[in-house]
Design an enzyme around this catalytic site. Structure first.
Site, PDB file in Angstrom:
ATOM      1  CD  GLU A   1      27.108  -1.112 -22.814  1.00  0.00           C
ATOM      2  OE1 GLU A   1      26.803  -0.412 -23.802  1.00  0.00           O
ATOM      3  OE2 GLU A   1      26.968  -0.715 -21.640  1.00  0.00           O
TER       4      GLU A   1
ATOM      5  CG  HIS B   1      19.481  -1.939 -13.410  1.00  0.00           C
ATOM      6  ND1 HIS B   1      18.650  -1.111 -14.109  1.00  0.00           N
ATOM      7  CD2 HIS B   1      20.705  -1.350 -13.434  1.00  0.00           C
ATOM      8  CE1 HIS B   1      19.335  -0.049 -14.532  1.00  0.00           C
ATOM      9  NE2 HIS B   1      20.576  -0.174 -14.131  1.00  0.00           N
TER      10      HIS B   1
END
Ligand code: TPP
Length: 658
Positions: A397, A464
């Site tokens: 990322e 998540h």
């Protein structure tokens, strides 16, 4: 020191010498000024000049260089007027950051230099983005980025080299191995023999170069750059050198053994080359003295200019106006036919239409190409736009956010898909420190949208399900959108992409396939900073965003006796406080429903602002309703307890009854 002139002419040899002499003489002057208390801090590159100068001279002036704190020679070899450098170091307006950042922490498009941020590693990935832009635009250019050997221990180094190799980007990763990272010797920094050996692990060509020998640096770099321009690829170059002074002047060199200092003093790049040129009669003593006098005069003249410049007079409005690049919102209204679509389809269509609008828009993310992304938002995109613009990325990322920054530096737009908003924490540093601060620091915008599939209610556990907008709403320089409906999602995404500022675009996963709405089939935009009034009433103002908007609407549908204004914020930065104030002044009561846990969330700021601005109109304290102060749990019953949905009704009724 052995010099191999190869086929260099005298002009080039003298230019190499002059370019090394200049930063050396500037530094000698800085050390005097430091002792006189006229400057505050100094990071010395004495002894390392051959690297900055050799690399810069091997590059063309339109090729980007990303230097570090010891690379004064990069700045001087690119012929930046010295008074501007001095003004930068003095925090004066004619520097490069209007006094907002110090020392070498600035960039300049004029000289194709992109300075470091303090965190060292992030610029390695930024170089990837610049190189990607030059590769996509078939420019046959190289990008050179510097790091110390200490910086190679950062994850950014690994990520940037890996991405550059996987994408075969024309980047020269220049590692200056100068023996120490602050006080840490190389043996405590890494445990391989040579940093260059890591090239094998990345599938990358690498070289070890004597960083004190200007001709070795220049000749090797000239041949590497020529080859990389023709055959784009990353190259790892380890320059062996030594840091002759302290990390910065105040920290000294007590921990460095004297023998090392002596051995490296004998390899001084400037003195050795000077002796060589004199010995070979390429330069004589008179010319040499004349050259030094000229440089010293130039330094003194330019110091006078910088020291005589008035100090900056602070102005709040000037500072606030430079946090975001000015963007004139272009409204695109669309009267095309309406089609009932799901939230997810609206985002997918919006993204696709923006790809059609902007030929220079690149999207990057894990598994977004042939696979279509974890949520299938980019399904079919590769077929329409090709793999160069729809880029699968390795799992990194940070480097991808940094590469997006690099694309922006090269004038390109990008959208980065976080597979889940939770994973932005692995790219947090470049978002909050690079993207957010660049425009304020040196007027370099970050034309980047980060798509953030977020939110709970999907029984996916602590990693998540988070809704982490508060990490970003508190960071000046970022914009944050958080739509609740398909129509808004499509129009706001188009605007996010048009806006030259960095935008975090939150997409609640729970809405993806559960919410449908009639949406124009063609491209349109919607403005940031405008809340929408979903329902009008007189007793209370309900303020929310994202999935929580639907929880509020559901609660009100179940309690038709409650007459409420319902405001969907749509964007959190900018935040439409005017609409909130107008409604609260009418109803006299406000309740804010937020999916995130309570403390430090945007509900708290909205509440505080209402109290400050509407106190006389309030008939009750402003109420915040939010998730529990725990991580978001997995099991359905625990998650239901955590989320505020089921508590909202009771809190709303309490407020009505207050
Ligand atoms: C992320 C981060 N951690 C720590 C620091 C503090 N710091 C600044 S420079 C430096 C040493 C860097 O060593 P190296 O990369 O070898 O470069 P050198 O200073 O030797 O040229 C440290 C620890 C920082 N700026 N950023």
């Amino acid at each position: 020191m052995k010099y191999n002139i190869d086929n260099l002419n005298h002009e080039t040899l003298l230019a190499l010498y002059k370019n090394m002499l200049k930063p050396r003489l500037i530094e000698e002057k800085m050390l005097v000024l430091l002792r006189q208390g006229k400057i505050s801090k100094w990071f010395s590159g004495i002894g390392q000049e051959a690297i900055s100068v050799g690399v810069t001279m091997a590059l063309n002036s339109d090729e980007y260089i990303l230097p570090m704190h010891r690379n004064l020679g990069v700045f001087t070899t690119r012929n930046i007027p010295l008074h501007r450098l001095f003004a930068q170091w003095q925090g004066k307006a004619s520097g490069f950051t209007k006094g907002r950042d110090r020392s070498f922490h600035f960039g300049t498009q004029e000289y194709k230099i992109v300075g470091m941020i303090s965190h060292l590693g992030p610029q390695l990935g930024v170089a990837d983005g610049i190189a990607l832009a030059s590769k996509l635009n078939k420019k046959s250019q190289v990008t050179a980025v510097f790091t110390g050997e200490g910086g190679t221990s950062e994850g950014d180094f690994h990520e940037a080299l890996n991405v550059a190799s996987v994408w075969q980007l024309p980047v020269l990763f220049c590692v200056e191995n100068n023996g120490y990272g602050l006080s840490t010797p190389t043996k405590e920094q890494y445990n391989c023999e040579n940093i260059a050996d890591r090239g094998v692990g990345y599938g990358m060509e690498s070289h070890i170069i004597d960083g004190n020998n200007i001709l070795e640096v220049y000749n090797k770099l000239a041949s590497i750059t020529e080859s990389v321009r023709k055959n784009p690829r990353p190259v790892l170059i380890e320059f062996i050198t030594f840091r002759m002074r302290g990390h910065e002047e105040a920290s000294g060199t007590k921990y460095v053994p004297q023998e090392l200092m002596d051995a490296w003093a004998a390899k001084d790049p400037v003195l050795n080359f000077e002796a060589f040129l004199l010995n070979e009669n390429i330069l004589n003593d008179t010319e040499n003295e004349q050259l030094k006098d000229e440089i010293i005069n130039e330094i003194n003249e330019h110091l006078d200019i910088a020291f005589n410049e008035d100090d900056i007079i602070p102005s709040e409005s000037v500072e606030l106006n430079d946090v975001y690049q000015n963007y004139n919102y272009q409204e695109v209204i669309n009267n095309s036919e309406l089609n009932e679509v799901r939230f997810i389809d609206a985002i997918s269509d919006g993204l696709k239409q923006s790809m059609e609008q902007h030929e220079d828009l690149v999207i990057m993310g894990q598994d977004i190409a042939e696979y279509g992304g974890a949520f299938k938002i980019t399904e079919g995109f590769v077929k329409q736009f090709g793999k160069e613009r729809v880029r699968n990325t390795p799992i990194c990322e940070s480097a991808i956010v940094e590469a997006a920054m690099g694309l922006s530096i090269s004038g390109m737009k990008s959208v980065v898909e976080m597979q889940f908003a939770d994973f932005v924490s692995s790219g947090f540093n470049p978002v909050v420190n690079y993207l957010a601060k660049s425009y304020y620091r040196w007027r370099q915008n970050a034309d980047v949208v980060i798509r953030m599939p977020c939110g709970g209610g999907v029984a996916a556990g602590p990693f998540h399900s988070q809704t982490n907008e508060a990490w970003f709403t508190k960071t000046p320089g970022l914009k944050v959108a958080y739509p609740a409906f398909p129509y808004d999602a499509k129009g706001l995404l188009a605007t996010a992409i048009n806006d030259p500022n960095p935008v975090l675009f939150f997409e609640h996963k729970g809405l993806y396939r559960s919410i449908r709405q009639d949406v124009p089939t063609d491209y349109y935009t919607l403005p940031f900073g405008k809340a929408s009034l979903l329902k009008e009433g007189k007793d209370v103002t309900v303020i929310s965003y994202g999935a929580a908007v639907h929880w509020a609407l559901e609660t009100l549908a179940n309690n038709p006796e409650i007459s409420a204004d319902v405001l969907d914020l749509r964007t959190l930065q900018p935040l439409d406080m005017d609409t909130i104030y107008a409604s609260v002044k009418k109803t006299g009561k406000a309740i804010i429903l937020q999916e995130d846990s309570l403390f430090g969330g945007i509900a708290s700021d909205i509440s505080a602002l209402i109290m400050e601005q509407c106190f006389e109109y309030l008939d009750a304290p402003v109420k915040r309703v939010a998730s529990m102060e725990t991580p978001i749990p997995f099991a359905k019953q625990l998650e239901n307890q955590y989320l505020p949905k089921n508590r909202f009704e009771a809190e709303l009724k309490n407020l009505i009854d207050y």
